[in-house]
Scaffold this motif. Structure first.
Motif, PDB file in Angstrom:
ATOM      1  N   GLY A  59       3.191  29.276  -2.720  1.00 52.43           N
ATOM      2  CA  GLY A  59       3.259  28.562  -1.444  1.00 52.43           C
ATOM      3  C   GLY A  59       3.223  27.051  -1.599  1.00 52.43           C
ATOM      4  N   GLN A  60       3.295  26.591  -2.832  1.00 47.09           N
ATOM      5  CA  GLN A  60       3.232  25.140  -3.051  1.00 47.09           C
ATOM      6  C   GLN A  60       4.518  24.473  -2.560  1.00 47.09           C
ATOM      7  N   GLN A  61       4.377  23.239  -2.103  1.00 44.12           N
ATOM      8  CA  GLN A  61       5.535  22.458  -1.654  1.00 44.12           C
ATOM      9  C   GLN A  61       6.437  22.172  -2.856  1.00 44.12           C
ATOM     10  N   PRO A  62       7.735  22.511  -2.766  1.00 41.69           N
ATOM     11  CA  PRO A  62       8.625  22.321  -3.917  1.00 41.69           C
ATOM     12  C   PRO A  62       8.675  20.875  -4.411  1.00 41.69           C
ATOM     13  N   GLU A  63       8.672  19.922  -3.489  1.00 36.41           N
ATOM     14  CA  GLU A  63       8.769  18.525  -3.925  1.00 36.41           C
ATOM     15  C   GLU A  63       7.528  18.138  -4.744  1.00 36.41           C
ATOM     16  N   TYR A  64       6.357  18.554  -4.269  1.00 37.54           N
ATOM     17  CA  TYR A  64       5.127  18.259  -5.017  1.00 37.54           C
ATOM     18  C   TYR A  64       5.163  18.937  -6.384  1.00 37.54           C
ATOM     19  N   PRO A  82      -9.594  11.845   7.104  1.00 38.10           N
ATOM     20  CA  PRO A  82      -9.502  13.310   7.150  1.00 38.10           C
ATOM     21  C   PRO A  82      -8.402  13.790   6.195  1.00 38.10           C
ATOM     22  N   CYS A  83      -8.707  14.795   5.415  1.00 41.48           N
ATOM     23  CA  CYS A  83      -7.712  15.359   4.482  1.00 41.48           C
ATOM     24  C   CYS A  83      -6.514  15.875   5.282  1.00 41.48           C
ATOM     25  N   ALA A  84      -6.817  16.379   6.482  1.00 43.72           N
ATOM     26  CA  ALA A  84      -5.785  17.004   7.315  1.00 43.72           C
ATOM     27  C   ALA A  84      -4.656  16.041   7.676  1.00 43.72           C
ATOM     28  N   THR A  85      -4.935  14.726   7.724  1.00 44.59           N
ATOM     29  CA  THR A  85      -3.866  13.802   8.123  1.00 44.59           C
ATOM     30  C   THR A  85      -2.718  13.844   7.128  1.00 44.59           C
ATOM     31  N   CYS A  86      -2.986  14.083   5.869  1.00 43.74           N
ATOM     32  CA  CYS A  86      -1.905  14.132   4.876  1.00 43.74           C
ATOM     33  C   CYS A  86      -1.568  15.567   4.440  1.00 43.74           C
ATOM     34  N   HIS A  87      -2.595  16.395   4.273  1.00 41.80           N
ATOM     35  CA  HIS A  87      -2.359  17.749   3.748  1.00 41.80           C
ATOM     36  C   HIS A  87      -2.078  18.757   4.852  1.00 41.80           C
ATOM     37  N   GLY A  88      -2.129  18.304   6.117  1.00 41.43           N
ATOM     38  CA  GLY A  88      -1.808  19.174   7.245  1.00 41.43           C
ATOM     39  C   GLY A  88      -3.036  19.899   7.776  1.00 41.43           C
ATOM     40  N   GLY A 138       0.281  21.464   3.350  1.00 43.36           N
ATOM     41  CA  GLY A 138       1.020  20.374   2.726  1.00 43.36           C
ATOM     42  C   GLY A 138       2.375  20.160   3.365  1.00 43.36           C
ATOM     43  N   ALA A 139       3.129  19.188   2.839  1.00 47.38           N
ATOM     44  CA  ALA A 139       4.497  18.916   3.274  1.00 47.38           C
ATOM     45  C   ALA A 139       5.111  17.960   2.270  1.00 47.38           C
ATOM     46  N   ASP A 140       6.300  18.275   1.817  1.00 45.88           N
ATOM     47  CA  ASP A 140       7.033  17.410   0.882  1.00 45.88           C
ATOM     48  C   ASP A 140       6.175  17.041  -0.349  1.00 45.88           C
ATOM     49  N   ALA A 141       5.860  15.746  -0.477  1.00 45.52           N
ATOM     50  CA  ALA A 141       5.112  15.320  -1.671  1.00 45.52           C
ATOM     51  C   ALA A 141       3.606  15.518  -1.514  1.00 45.52           C
ATOM     52  N   PHE A 142       3.166  15.956  -0.337  1.00 42.03           N
ATOM     53  CA  PHE A 142       1.743  16.233  -0.107  1.00 42.03           C
ATOM     54  C   PHE A 142       1.477  17.698  -0.417  1.00 42.03           C
ATOM     55  N   PRO A 143       0.631  17.975  -1.402  1.00 40.25           N
ATOM     56  CA  PRO A 143       0.496  19.376  -1.823  1.00 40.25           C
ATOM     57  C   PRO A 143      -0.223  20.263  -0.820  1.00 40.25           C
ATOM     58  N   ARG A 144       0.138  21.532  -0.858  1.00 43.85           N
ATOM     59  CA  ARG A 144      -0.661  22.573  -0.227  1.00 43.85           C
ATOM     60  C   ARG A 144      -1.989  22.651  -0.972  1.00 43.85           C
ATOM     61  N   LEU A 145      -3.066  22.786  -0.206  1.00 42.18           N
ATOM     62  CA  LEU A 145      -4.388  22.974  -0.814  1.00 42.18           C
ATOM     63  C   LEU A 145      -4.978  24.324  -0.422  1.00 42.18           C
ATOM     64  N   SER A 191      -0.031   9.583  -7.160  1.00 43.58           N
ATOM     65  CA  SER A 191      -1.446   9.850  -7.441  1.00 43.58           C
ATOM     66  C   SER A 191      -2.320   8.690  -6.972  1.00 43.58           C
ATOM     67  N   ALA A 192      -1.722   7.489  -6.857  1.00 43.73           N
ATOM     68  CA  ALA A 192      -2.481   6.312  -6.407  1.00 43.73           C
ATOM     69  C   ALA A 192      -2.989   6.499  -4.969  1.00 43.73           C
ATOM     70  N   ILE A 193      -2.261   7.291  -4.182  1.00 45.18           N
ATOM     71  CA  ILE A 193      -2.666   7.514  -2.780  1.00 45.18           C
ATOM     72  C   ILE A 193      -4.004   8.246  -2.736  1.00 45.18           C
ATOM     73  N   MET A 194      -4.190   9.198  -3.638  1.00 46.06           N
ATOM     74  CA  MET A 194      -5.396  10.032  -3.636  1.00 46.06           C
ATOM     75  C   MET A 194      -6.573   9.378  -4.356  1.00 46.06           C
TER      76      MET A 194
END
Ligand code: HEC
Ligand code: HEC
Length: 213
Positions: free
Chosen positions: A64-69, A140-146, A151-158, A187-190
């Motif tokens: 279920g991981q985002q393909p782009e990530y 909030p983690c949810a703002t980027c990871h959903g 996740g979405a695009d370069a933001f991974p599913r957790l 990775s700098a974002i995280m």
């Protein structure tokens, strides 16, 4: 007049069929058999359904991981921006077409989470996930990871990620990710977020994610 239009038609047809051939080639670069042989190999470590595996160290869930990530990470292992000797060896032999095929394969798997984390922390973890930690500027983690951690695009599913893997990654972020100063990456974002969490907060959010479907 007639000749011109014939030539133009021919040019058009050639153009289209060349494009069609190029597309075919992109697809047939990895045959279903080659892709299966490769995914079978990945699953010896990452689990038969890509659900992850607890060996002497945790093998992350890929299902279920985002393909782009997923592709970004394979590229990061290849370029040693993300350091892991096992995954460097696995990834550096993969063709671009294979990277794409693998990412699509794992995206489509949806096994139940392996779970197993300490459930008593999960409520505290959900609060961190949904609200962040305002006192220390952790968003909030949810703002980027959903909101559902898909996740979405370069933001991974957790969602469903092994809690011990998540814990290890967050506590070691700056030692493993973004290791080539000449090539800064996502990775700098995280990084500041990982640094803003105490070990207890990391364990709580990891416990929440590990059981999330
Ligand atoms: C020998 C065991 C092994 C094999 C085989 C293997 N992996 Fe891994 N993989 C790992 C380990 C261990 C990690 C965790 C690395 C870390 O802690 O940073 C990992 C991490 C990853 C990650 C990063 C996941 C994330 O959430 O950031 C991806 C993507 C990945 N592997 C894809 C693959 C693919 C695709 C294959 C098959 C072509 C494969 N792996 C084969 C052991 C393996
Ligand atoms: C501003 C956006 C943003 C926020 C907020 C955010 N993340 Fe991330 N996170 C990312 C990005 C982007 C990546 C992928 C980094 C990469 O490609 O190297 C990531 C990666 C991760 C990873 C690594 C996943 C893996 O499979 O290895 C974990 C774990 C993680 N984030 C947890 C969290 C937690 C927990 C929070 C909340 C406390 C959080 N993130 C908040 C953007 C964000």
């Amino acid at each position: 007049m007639r000749i011109t239009s014939l030539v133009m038609t021919a040019a058009f047809v050639i153009g289209v069929s060349a494009a069609a051939r190029a597309e075919d080639k992109g697809k047939s670069d990895v045959s279903p058999a080659e892709l299966k042989a490769k995914t079978d190999y990945c699953k010896t470590c990452h689990g038969v359904s890509g659900q992850g595996f607890r060996g002497s160290f945790p093998m992350p869930r890929l299902a279920g991981q985002q393909p782009e990530y997923l592709q970004n990470q394979l590229q990061a292992f290849i370029e040693r921006r993300r350091t892991n000797p096992v995954m460097f060896n696995v990834a550096h032999v993969l063709s671009p077409a294979m990277l794409k095929g693998l990412a699509e394969h794992f995206r489509d798997l949806n096994p139940k989470p392996l779970g197993g984390g300490p459930r008593e922390f999960a409520a505290a973890g959900k609060k961190i996930y949904d609200e962040g930690i305002p006192a220390t500027n952790v968003p909030p983690c949810a703002t980027c990871h959903g909101p559902e951690a898909k996740g979405a695009d370069a933001f991974p599913r957790l969602a469903g990620q092994l809690n011990d893997y998540v814990t290890k990654k967050l506590l070691n972020w700056s030692k493993e990710r973004g290791q080539d100063p000449a090539k800064p990456d996502n990775s700098a974002i995280m990084e500041p977020i990982a640094h803003g969490l105490t070990e207890a907060q990391v364990q709580a959010v990891a416990a929440y994610l590990g059981n999330l479907e």
